[in-house]
Design a protein around this motif. Structure first.
Motif, PDB file in Angstrom:
ATOM      1  N   ALA A 111      14.597  26.310  81.023  1.00 47.99           N
ATOM      2  CA  ALA A 111      15.218  26.738  79.771  1.00 47.99           C
ATOM      3  C   ALA A 111      15.571  28.223  79.822  1.00 47.99           C
ATOM      4  O   ALA A 111      16.639  28.635  79.362  1.00 47.99           O
ATOM      5  N   ALA A 112      14.693  29.021  80.402  1.00 47.83           N
ATOM      6  CA  ALA A 112      14.955  30.455  80.499  1.00 47.83           C
ATOM      7  C   ALA A 112      16.121  30.730  81.437  1.00 47.83           C
ATOM      8  O   ALA A 112      16.912  31.648  81.197  1.00 47.83           O
ATOM      9  N   ARG A 113      16.245  29.941  82.472  1.00 46.48           N
ATOM     10  CA  ARG A 113      17.324  30.153  83.440  1.00 46.48           C
ATOM     11  C   ARG A 113      18.687  30.015  82.779  1.00 46.48           C
ATOM     12  O   ARG A 113      19.598  30.791  83.052  1.00 46.48           O
ATOM     13  N   THR A 114      18.849  29.031  81.916  1.00 48.81           N
ATOM     14  CA  THR A 114      20.134  28.860  81.252  1.00 48.81           C
ATOM     15  C   THR A 114      20.451  30.068  80.366  1.00 48.81           C
ATOM     16  O   THR A 114      21.606  30.467  80.249  1.00 48.81           O
ATOM     17  N   THR A 115      19.434  30.654  79.774  1.00 50.40           N
ATOM     18  CA  THR A 115      19.641  31.853  78.961  1.00 50.40           C
ATOM     19  C   THR A 115      19.971  33.052  79.841  1.00 50.40           C
ATOM     20  O   THR A 115      20.874  33.834  79.544  1.00 50.40           O
ATOM     21  N   PHE A 116      19.238  33.212  80.935  1.00 50.14           N
ATOM     22  CA  PHE A 116      19.417  34.370  81.805  1.00 50.14           C
ATOM     23  C   PHE A 116      20.777  34.377  82.496  1.00 50.14           C
ATOM     24  O   PHE A 116      21.262  35.430  82.886  1.00 50.14           O
ATOM     25  N   GLU A 117      21.381  33.220  82.665  1.00 52.64           N
ATOM     26  CA  GLU A 117      22.644  33.147  83.383  1.00 52.64           C
ATOM     27  C   GLU A 117      23.865  33.341  82.490  1.00 52.64           C
ATOM     28  O   GLU A 117      24.981  33.386  82.993  1.00 52.64           O
ATOM     29  N   THR A 118      23.664  33.479  81.187  1.00 53.65           N
ATOM     30  CA  THR A 118      24.812  33.705  80.314  1.00 53.65           C
ATOM     31  C   THR A 118      25.338  35.125  80.525  1.00 53.65           C
ATOM     32  O   THR A 118      24.561  36.064  80.724  1.00 53.65           O
ATOM     33  N   PRO A 119      26.655  35.301  80.495  1.00 51.50           N
ATOM     34  CA  PRO A 119      27.222  36.643  80.694  1.00 51.50           C
ATOM     35  C   PRO A 119      26.736  37.652  79.655  1.00 51.50           C
ATOM     36  O   PRO A 119      26.500  38.809  79.977  1.00 51.50           O
TER      37      PRO A 119
END
Length: 143
Positions: A111-119
């Motif tokens: 879940a954190a990865r999807t947040t961290f990868e946002t521009p």
């Protein structure tokens, strides 16, 4: 006292370098350098095995896991009973305890990865990092 002046020079040079790094990092957001550019990164040889294969190899190659089992397990064994059965029961209990924890941890990281990868997040972190570097450089220069 003799090294006070060279130390001051090194401190000022370090402060200038930190400020330069901060400004460069801050400006990289505007130029688009803060977003992934498709660069190839070094990967471990077993990265193509998927998550399960990577987990197996990281445990097999981890000397800490072996040392824990070699030092901890014998304390719980009773010499009069079948050793193999005792080790199997301890391994099963360990798996039952660790599995829910690892599943929870994996879910949180995914879940954190999807947040961290946002521009937006990447740009915000890059700007925050740049600001922190500038502040540290100025603080070093004034100290």
């Amino acid at each position: 006292m003799a090294s006070a002046k060279p130390l001051t020079v090194v401190k000022i040079l370090g402060a200038v370098y930190l400020v330069w790094l901060g400004i460069t990092t801050w400006r990289s957001v505007r130029s688009g350098a803060a977003t992934p550019t498709g660069r190839r990164y070094w990967r471990v040889p077993w990265a193509g095995l998927g998550g399960f294969g990577q987990g197996i190899w990281s445990n097999v190659l981890n000397p800490k896991a072996a040392s824990v089992y070699l030092t901890l397990v014998p304390q719980f064994l009773v010499p009069q009973d079948a050793i193999a059965l005792q080790i199997a029961v301890l391994a099963a209990v360990h798996a039952c305890v660790v599995l829910p924890w690892l599943l929870l941890l994996t879910s949180v990281v995914a879940a954190a990865r999807t947040t961290f990868e946002t521009p937006c997040f990447r740009n915000g972190i890059t700007r925050l990092t740049g600001a922190v570097l500038v502040v540290l450089g100025l603080r070093t220069a004034m100290a």
